[in-house]
Enzyme design. Structure first.
Site, PDB file in Angstrom:
ATOM      1  N   LYS A  13       0.999  -0.633   0.165  1.00  0.00           N
ATOM      2  CA  LYS A  13       0.285   0.499  -0.040  1.00  0.00           C
ATOM      3  C   LYS A  13       0.647   1.008   0.029  1.00  0.00           C
ATOM      4  O   LYS A  13       0.312   2.312  -0.786  1.00  0.00           O
ATOM      5  CB  LYS A  13      -0.494  -0.002   1.200  1.00  0.00           C
ATOM      6  CG  LYS A  13      -2.457  -0.892   1.231  1.00  0.00           C
ATOM      7  CD  LYS A  13      -2.996  -0.734   2.597  1.00  0.00           C
ATOM      8  CE  LYS A  13      -2.030  -0.581   3.800  1.00  0.00           C
ATOM      9  NZ  LYS A  13      -1.276  -2.427   3.998  1.00  0.00           N
ATOM     10  N   ARG A  88      -8.559   1.927   9.720  1.00  0.00           N
ATOM     11  CA  ARG A  88      -8.219  -0.107  10.808  1.00  0.00           C
ATOM     12  C   ARG A  88      -9.279  -0.616  11.561  1.00  0.00           C
ATOM     13  O   ARG A  88      -9.322  -1.654  11.695  1.00  0.00           O
ATOM     14  CB  ARG A  88      -6.973  -0.300  11.837  1.00  0.00           C
ATOM     15  CG  ARG A  88      -5.704   0.243  10.820  1.00  0.00           C
ATOM     16  CD  ARG A  88      -4.415  -0.208  11.565  1.00  0.00           C
ATOM     17  NE  ARG A  88      -3.454   0.179  10.218  1.00  0.00           N
ATOM     18  CZ  ARG A  88      -2.083  -0.161  10.662  1.00  0.00           C
ATOM     19  NH1 ARG A  88      -1.891  -1.056  11.625  1.00  0.00           N
ATOM     20  NH2 ARG A  88      -0.937  -0.272   9.516  1.00  0.00           N
ATOM     21  N   ARG A 122      12.032  -7.211   4.329  1.00  0.00           N
ATOM     22  CA  ARG A 122      11.634  -6.148   4.063  1.00  0.00           C
ATOM     23  C   ARG A 122      12.835  -5.020   5.825  1.00  0.00           C
ATOM     24  O   ARG A 122      13.068  -6.151   6.909  1.00  0.00           O
ATOM     25  CB  ARG A 122      10.837  -5.479   4.891  1.00  0.00           C
ATOM     26  CG  ARG A 122      10.049  -4.002   4.496  1.00  0.00           C
ATOM     27  CD  ARG A 122       9.162  -3.063   4.262  1.00  0.00           C
ATOM     28  NE  ARG A 122       8.407  -3.257   5.522  1.00  0.00           N
ATOM     29  CZ  ARG A 122       7.010  -2.898   5.619  1.00  0.00           C
ATOM     30  NH1 ARG A 122       6.262  -2.232   4.322  1.00  0.00           N
ATOM     31  NH2 ARG A 122       6.282  -3.159   6.870  1.00  0.00           N
ATOM     32  N   ARG A 155      12.892  -2.875  11.209  1.00  0.00           N
ATOM     33  CA  ARG A 155      11.928  -2.903  12.029  1.00  0.00           C
ATOM     34  C   ARG A 155      11.462  -4.390  12.742  1.00  0.00           C
ATOM     35  O   ARG A 155      10.915  -5.010  12.793  1.00  0.00           O
ATOM     36  CB  ARG A 155      10.423  -2.423  11.690  1.00  0.00           C
ATOM     37  CG  ARG A 155      10.716  -0.615  11.540  1.00  0.00           C
ATOM     38  CD  ARG A 155      10.190   0.111   9.942  1.00  0.00           C
ATOM     39  NE  ARG A 155       7.974  -0.181  10.675  1.00  0.00           N
ATOM     40  CZ  ARG A 155       7.640  -0.417   9.805  1.00  0.00           C
ATOM     41  NH1 ARG A 155       7.154   0.370   8.625  1.00  0.00           N
ATOM     42  NH2 ARG A 155       6.895  -1.213   9.572  1.00  0.00           N
ATOM     43  N   ARG A 166       0.198  -8.728  13.603  1.00  0.00           N
ATOM     44  CA  ARG A 166      -0.179  -8.051  12.714  1.00  0.00           C
ATOM     45  C   ARG A 166      -1.368  -8.254  11.698  1.00  0.00           C
ATOM     46  O   ARG A 166      -2.530  -8.070  11.530  1.00  0.00           O
ATOM     47  CB  ARG A 166       1.093  -7.532  11.690  1.00  0.00           C
ATOM     48  CG  ARG A 166       1.767  -6.603  12.740  1.00  0.00           C
ATOM     49  CD  ARG A 166       3.140  -5.848  12.218  1.00  0.00           C
ATOM     50  NE  ARG A 166       2.458  -4.714  11.097  1.00  0.00           N
ATOM     51  CZ  ARG A 166       3.537  -4.545   9.636  1.00  0.00           C
ATOM     52  NH1 ARG A 166       4.342  -5.088   9.945  1.00  0.00           N
ATOM     53  NH2 ARG A 166       3.489  -3.924   8.613  1.00  0.00           N
TER      54      ARG A 166
END
Ligand SMILES: [Zn+2]
Length: 209
Positions: A13, A88, A122, A155, A166
């Protein structure tokens, strides 16, 4: 044009929003970025958000709505925006409808296995925020940002346990939004798998932009 980008974490996104900004000339507003900026600044909000984010949890609705309301009131958001990471939950979506109703909610569909693969590889620069992927877009020198020389790290919320959490959180709390926007006639669904430029073309075609 006022757009909401929906889809699981790692659906791309953020990348798509950055590309769409050039097409639509509206700001890309990421609640993740707003939260991380608050954490970095050490503001009272930042301190509250810090612990929640480290475990991959969701920041409470009232805090999130407050920070979004403040951002949408800035002059560059007058003619539209792309919201990424918000709403969300249904209560957040309800608040946004009252504050500034979106024209469309764009849902990027990506399967869990693909998301897990993308997120676990990532990396992000601690200095400038540039995003890397150790499989597909690694920095030239391991652990060092090409752009600013900053430290490139994983992260906390991209670590394996946090990714699982998540995804579960997304399925439980955010996926009902897809039906919610569908019932309002605002939902646009796009296949989110593939090169971002290809996904951008699907997006442009679907929205006629
Ligand atoms: Zn950097």
């Amino acid at each position: 044009m006022k757009l909401i980008f929906l889809g699981p974490p790692g659906a791309g996104k953020g990348t798509l929003a950055d590309l769409a900004v050039d097409v639509l000339k509206v700001p890309h507003i990421s609640t993740g970025d707003l939260f991380r900026a608050a954490v970095k600044a050490g503001s009272p909000l930042g301190l509250k958000v810090k612990d929640i984010m480290a475990t991959g949890g969701l920041v409470p609705d009232e805090l999130t709505i407050e920070i979004v309301r403040e951002r949408l009131s800035q002059p560059d958001a007058k003619n539209g925006w792309i919201l990424d990471g918000f709403p969300r939950t249904i209560p957040q979506a309800d608040s946004l409808e009252k504050l500034a109703p979106a024209d469309r909610a764009v849902n990027f569909e990506v399967a869990d296995e693909i998301v897990i693969g993308r997120l676990s590889t990532r990396r992000v620069c601690r200095g400038c925020g540039k995003i890397y992927n150790v499989k597909t877009m690694a920095p030239k020198k391991d652990g060092v940002c090409d752009a600013c020389g900053g430290e490139v790290y994983t992260r906390d919320d991209d670590k394996a346990e946090a990714i699982k959490f998540r995804l579960e959180t997304y399925r439980k709390q955010t996926e009902p939004l897809i039906a919610w926007f569908g019932a309002k006639g605002k939902l646009v669904t796009i296949d989110g798998v593939g090169d971002p430029k290809v996904v951008l073309e699907r997006f442009r075609k679907a929205l006629g932009v």
